[in-house]
Design a protein around this motif. Sequence first.
Motif, PDB file in Angstrom:
ATOM      1  N   TYR A  50      -9.419  -5.938  -2.333  1.00 28.85           N
ATOM      2  CA  TYR A  50      -9.203  -6.000  -3.858  1.00 28.85           C
ATOM      3  C   TYR A  50     -10.194  -6.320  -4.586  1.00 28.85           C
ATOM      4  O   TYR A  50     -10.407  -5.627  -5.663  1.00 28.85           O
ATOM      5  N   ASN A  61      -0.276 -18.484  -2.695  1.00 27.35           N
ATOM      6  CA  ASN A  61       0.085 -18.619  -1.238  1.00 27.35           C
ATOM      7  C   ASN A  61      -0.204 -19.972  -0.823  1.00 27.35           C
ATOM      8  O   ASN A  61      -1.387 -20.412  -0.845  1.00 27.35           O
ATOM      9  N   TRP A  98      -1.995  -8.845   8.082  1.00 26.13           N
ATOM     10  CA  TRP A  98      -2.713  -8.349   6.803  1.00 26.13           C
ATOM     11  C   TRP A  98      -2.626  -8.809   5.681  1.00 26.13           C
ATOM     12  O   TRP A  98      -3.459  -8.872   4.812  1.00 26.13           O
ATOM     13  N   SER A  99      -1.636  -9.889   5.560  1.00 28.91           N
ATOM     14  CA  SER A  99      -1.494 -10.459   4.339  1.00 28.91           C
ATOM     15  C   SER A  99      -1.913 -11.951   3.943  1.00 28.91           C
ATOM     16  O   SER A  99      -2.231 -12.373   3.059  1.00 28.91           O
ATOM     17  N   LEU A 100      -1.710 -12.501   5.024  1.00 30.97           N
ATOM     18  CA  LEU A 100      -1.973 -14.232   5.198  1.00 30.97           C
ATOM     19  C   LEU A 100      -3.222 -14.749   5.671  1.00 30.97           C
ATOM     20  O   LEU A 100      -3.809 -14.157   6.565  1.00 30.97           O
ATOM     21  N   PRO A 101      -3.585 -15.523   4.716  1.00 30.48           N
ATOM     22  CA  PRO A 101      -5.021 -16.138   5.486  1.00 30.48           C
ATOM     23  C   PRO A 101      -4.598 -17.086   6.533  1.00 30.48           C
ATOM     24  O   PRO A 101      -3.530 -17.454   6.706  1.00 30.48           O
ATOM     25  N   MET A 111      -2.609  -0.781   3.091  1.00 23.50           N
ATOM     26  CA  MET A 111      -2.730  -1.935   2.425  1.00 23.50           C
ATOM     27  C   MET A 111      -3.836  -2.211   1.462  1.00 23.50           C
ATOM     28  O   MET A 111      -3.680  -2.639   0.632  1.00 23.50           O
ATOM     29  N   GLN A 112      -5.119  -1.834   2.078  1.00 26.93           N
ATOM     30  CA  GLN A 112      -6.155  -2.132   1.206  1.00 26.93           C
ATOM     31  C   GLN A 112      -6.975  -1.196   0.492  1.00 26.93           C
ATOM     32  O   GLN A 112      -8.105  -1.101   0.252  1.00 26.93           O
ATOM     33  N   ASP A 113      -5.911  -0.012   0.340  1.00 26.49           N
ATOM     34  CA  ASP A 113      -6.643   1.094  -0.467  1.00 26.49           C
ATOM     35  C   ASP A 113      -7.801   1.843   0.251  1.00 26.49           C
ATOM     36  O   ASP A 113      -8.712   2.194  -0.574  1.00 26.49           O
ATOM     37  N   ARG A 114      -7.935   1.841   1.580  1.00 23.79           N
ATOM     38  CA  ARG A 114      -8.957   2.561   2.096  1.00 23.79           C
ATOM     39  C   ARG A 114      -8.319   3.881   2.867  1.00 23.79           C
ATOM     40  O   ARG A 114      -7.326   4.198   2.739  1.00 23.79           O
ATOM     41  N   PRO A 133      -3.668 -13.745  13.299  1.00 23.21           N
ATOM     42  CA  PRO A 133      -3.450 -14.098  11.875  1.00 23.21           C
ATOM     43  C   PRO A 133      -1.874 -14.212  11.697  1.00 23.21           C
ATOM     44  O   PRO A 133      -1.217 -13.332  11.738  1.00 23.21           O
ATOM     45  N   ILE A 171      -1.416 -12.329  -4.587  1.00 21.25           N
ATOM     46  CA  ILE A 171      -1.499 -12.271  -2.945  1.00 21.25           C
ATOM     47  C   ILE A 171      -2.307 -13.837  -2.568  1.00 21.25           C
ATOM     48  O   ILE A 171      -1.855 -14.188  -1.448  1.00 21.25           O
ATOM     49  N   THR A 208      -7.260  -8.558   3.250  1.00 19.33           N
ATOM     50  CA  THR A 208      -6.767  -7.606   1.953  1.00 19.33           C
ATOM     51  C   THR A 208      -7.094  -8.038   0.599  1.00 19.33           C
ATOM     52  O   THR A 208      -7.604  -7.096  -0.049  1.00 19.33           O
ATOM     53  N   LEU A 218     -11.172 -16.780   5.219  1.00 20.93           N
ATOM     54  CA  LEU A 218     -10.256 -17.370   5.478  1.00 20.93           C
ATOM     55  C   LEU A 218      -9.244 -16.416   6.257  1.00 20.93           C
ATOM     56  O   LEU A 218      -7.759 -16.304   6.453  1.00 20.93           O
ATOM     57  N   ALA A 219      -9.527 -15.161   6.682  1.00 22.03           N
ATOM     58  CA  ALA A 219      -9.074 -14.153   7.420  1.00 22.03           C
ATOM     59  C   ALA A 219      -8.134 -13.338   6.613  1.00 22.03           C
ATOM     60  O   ALA A 219      -7.135 -12.630   7.257  1.00 22.03           O
ATOM     61  N   ALA A 220      -8.274 -13.495   5.409  1.00 20.92           N
ATOM     62  CA  ALA A 220      -7.311 -12.759   4.297  1.00 20.92           C
ATOM     63  C   ALA A 220      -8.159 -11.505   3.948  1.00 20.92           C
ATOM     64  O   ALA A 220      -8.890 -11.659   3.034  1.00 20.92           O
TER      65      ALA A 220
END
Lengths: 407, 387
Positions: free
Chosen positions: A143, A206, B346-349, B37-40, B245, A202, A139, A135-137
């Motif tokens: 995790y 949502n 980078w946060s939302l689907p 944001m993604q710990d990379r 996105p 997150i 991040t 779904l393009a999320a």
Amino acid sequence: MAEPVKKARTEGKGGLHTDIQKLNMGPSHPATHGTVKFTVELDGETIQAMDVAVGYLHRGFEKECESGTYYQAIPYTDRLNYNSAILANLGYCMAVEKLLEIEIPDRGEWARVLAGELSRVGDHLTRLGAACLELAAMTPFLYGIEARELIWDLQEMLCGARVTSNYVRIGGLQRNIPDGFEDRCEESLKRVDELLVDFDKIVTANRIFVDRFRGTGVLSREDCVAYSVTGPLLRAAGIPYDLRKAEPYSKYDEIDFDIPVGTTGDNYDRFLVVQEELMQSIRIIRQCLPVLRKTKGQPVDIQDPHIRWPGKNRVYGRMEELIQQFKGVTEGIKVPAGEAYVAVESANGELGFYIVSDGSGKPYKVRCRPPSFVNTQPLSRMLVGGLLADIIPTFDMVNMIGGECDR
Amino acid sequence: MEFDLSKIPITLFIFSLIVGLFSPIMTWVERKQSALMQDRIGANRAEILGIRAIGLLHPVADVIKMITKEDTFPLGGSKFLHNIAPMIAAIPALISFAVIPYGGHYQAWGADWTLVVADLDYGVLYLLAIGSIAAYGSIIAGWAANNNWGLLGSIRVSAQMISYEVCMGISVVGLFMVFGTLKMTDMGIAQQETFRVLGFVEHLGWAQAGTAWVDFVKLPMWGIFLQPLGFFMFMTALIAENKRPPFDVPEGESELVAGYFIEYSGMKFGLFFMAEWIEVVVIAGLMTAMFLGGWSVPYIPDATLVEFFRGGVGVNMANVFAMIIHVLIFFTKVISMIFFLQLIRWSLPRFRYDQVMDLGWKILLPLSIANVAVTGLIMLLVKEVTG
């Protein structure tokens, strides 16, 4: 205008002629991980008909098993569901053990439960993470993957391999639990908990995410039973059927855990059920650790050289053990003639192994009941009438693993 | 609009800095911020003579890769349309920055500098118009590819772009009413003033005129404070226009593989991406100029700043100093805005296609119309009360 139109044409609103669009999704398509092919007929974006074709990853697992000894089939089971290989190892070995009518030491059973649940956690994390990724999320996916890496580190500590574990043996385990494993496991689980909280924050509340999952890919309770769907899909539809509770094997009857159940059987319920099962698996792992601490020093293997051959350190120095090792490797263990079916609750549902033995060192027939294959069958029923984009979360929640489905 | 040769060099210099430098750096920002944001760790492998420069060389590697890649062409597609589509997509993105002012008006050594390439009276309308042309690039790209995914992608593009253009236009009407202008530089000047947030207390007679605590609470007249709802709706519509996105349904890689640009490779594909990234910078610049006070320092109008330097360095250098500060302020705001946009990205689907349409037509459009009505009502009230 009197010309008869093609059969596929439909009269749309306002006299517009519309065509049905035929779309081949897969076998190589980002959504069809594990190679499956959907032939979708679209009216605009609505799915009119859908044909699911599986079998692109067929390797002849069942036939292959017949060509080697009982031990040699264990690595093949790794390649069924490569997300939770230990659970497949376990199912196969338990089936052979049933034929042999043996029971392994307590420590071995607890270690098996622990390893199996670690494997399940890894599988569920992959499933939830991948659902977000598609779904393009990206991040939350990462995790989840970080948590899975920690779990795989533990698996590596147990058996030296991260993915294809080859850990469970007929009559025991590949090796005993290493020193310091329990402490490391507790540390890792703490970090996994943190990551799951982040993941939950997150994703689960949502609005966009909930809208994509809620009410899509619904499979009713009756349909689930009719298609003999098992696993989280069945539980999300409201049936609390889990083999670990229904027919407790190993040490599950001594462990305290709950079975999460959904109500509607849509993707959102599936997601929540899987998430809760993840928590329950971690709870089970935490119950295993004290027992393993207490039984430190005890063997995990059955003490019978005809079934579980002695370790290398003894083989090199002694005559008898050398012979036992040689016979065990070249001829394989002799399993009494008969047949046995054993099913374990894998991450996707009921993973069963049906083994027929003719008394020789090789299995006469190995048949695997793959939950992925069974759960993929009602896919078109879940999706017809929905939108093209609904394929993504639904297929993720069904979690078809090509290796397991096509064998 | 007057055309003055004397202002060309400096405006063009800064303009090319924005367009030429920002968009490649955007790829770096995208990689590094997502990694953070993604710990990379993020991209850090490209190197020239052992210098890695925390991954800043990756844009160079990208460009070399894009340009040297084979340019494929879909069987049965339209070659002409296939070729012009990336250009139609990229050019509007490049030229839309022209009306965004990144500094005020300065006079030094007898020359006039207005830090905007084209100071149009109808600046915002120009942007809206240019923005709609960009949609054609994507639509044509999908259509010319002779590909089912491309076709679905371009249908989604056309529906989405048209839907969001409507609310994009209406959501800023409130701002036009408040500032009374469509000219971007005038908006920037209007935003340098301040207003008393608690002024209504005096007018309602709850406090005496000139009360200290009423005078103390002041906000700059930025668009975001005058039109908070307009800010969020305009930003949402702009992100949707940008097709990133959570609004990337037209290219949704898990459903449509790559959507409308599925058949593109090499630099043609690169053009679509470049356009997307430049659009991010344009969005950030536009939001800054219209809602975040543009180039101005909060609470310090341009004239005060020039006056501050004047005593020490003389009027010419004072103008130059003010200009430098203003450009830096503008870029700082733009960069913060870009970070914010990336945070969203980078946060939302991803939305579903029908949910994007619902959001546009059923939520944003009525809200933006209501915003216009409420803004008008409040303006009328304020006028009545203050006289």
